[in-house]
Design an enzyme around this catalytic site. Structure first.
Site, short mmCIF file in Angstrom:
data_model
loop_
_atom_site.label_atom_id
_atom_site.label_comp_id
_atom_site.label_asym_id
_atom_site.label_seq_id
_atom_site.Cartn_x
_atom_site.Cartn_y
_atom_site.Cartn_z
N HIS A 171 -0.72 40.48 75.40
CA HIS A 171 -1.44 41.43 75.32
C HIS A 171 -2.34 41.61 76.75
CE1 HIS A 171 -1.79 41.74 70.99
NE2 HIS A 171 -1.42 40.27 71.00
N HIS A 187 4.79 38.09 72.65
CA HIS A 187 4.20 39.12 73.38
C HIS A 187 2.86 39.09 74.32
CE1 HIS A 187 2.61 39.39 69.49
NE2 HIS A 187 1.59 40.14 69.92
N GLN A 194 -1.08 33.31 66.43
CA GLN A 194 0.28 34.28 66.78
C GLN A 194 0.65 34.91 65.25
OE1 GLN A 194 3.89 32.64 68.20
NE2 GLN A 194 4.60 34.53 68.61
#
Length: 151
Positions: free
Chosen positions: A103, A101, A95
């Site tokens: 992907h 988040h 990360q």
């Protein structure tokens, strides 16, 4: 929100993005350093670094939105044959941006060699060259048009 976090800046409108979807809890944007054409990010608006920092309904919604984007990518005309769904949860998992988040990376048969240099740059945190905003906006428009209306 964290004022120095790029994804918080995008969420509050102080940084630009090519946005596909937005509601009170999430944004779906085009990755400016895409591994492949149509590479999207599903961002919780609440600043959280790790998955366990999100409440259960938000975690569930994160993956529901990811699935919707993956299906949209297949219908968008980008020639998608498959999808990588990736969440790097912590530094040990590569990360590089400290805001959780998801992907959603569209894949085509035989694209590994073409995307490998970009993948190496992502893993190192260098990222490479930004994709032009006009290209990202065009891809966002295609994907937005194929997202389910009942998100």
């Amino acid at each position: 929100m964290s004022p120095s976090c790029i994804f918080c800046q995008i969420s509050n409108g102080s940084a630009p993005s090519s946005t596909i979807y937005e509601d009170k809890d999430f944004m779906i944007i085009m990755d400016v350093y895409p591994l492949t054409d149509g590479h999207c990010l599903v961002l919780p608006k609440k600043h959280a670094i790790r998955l366990n920092e999100l409440e259960k309904p938000i975690r569930r919604r994160l993956f529901e939105l990811g699935y919707a984007v993956a299906e949209s990518q297949k219908q968008s005309g980008l020639g998608v044959d498959g999808t990588n769904i990736l969440l790097n949860d912590g530094k040990a998992a590569n990360q590089t941006v400290p805001h959780l988040h998801l992907h959603i990376i569209p894949r085509k048969h035989g694209d590994l060699l073409k995307s490998l240099p970009r993948l190496v740059l992502h893993i190192t945190g260098l990222f490479g060259l930004k994709r032009k905003r006009a290209v990202l906006d065009m891809q966002a428009k295609l994907l937005k048009a194929t997202l389910p209306r009942d998100l």
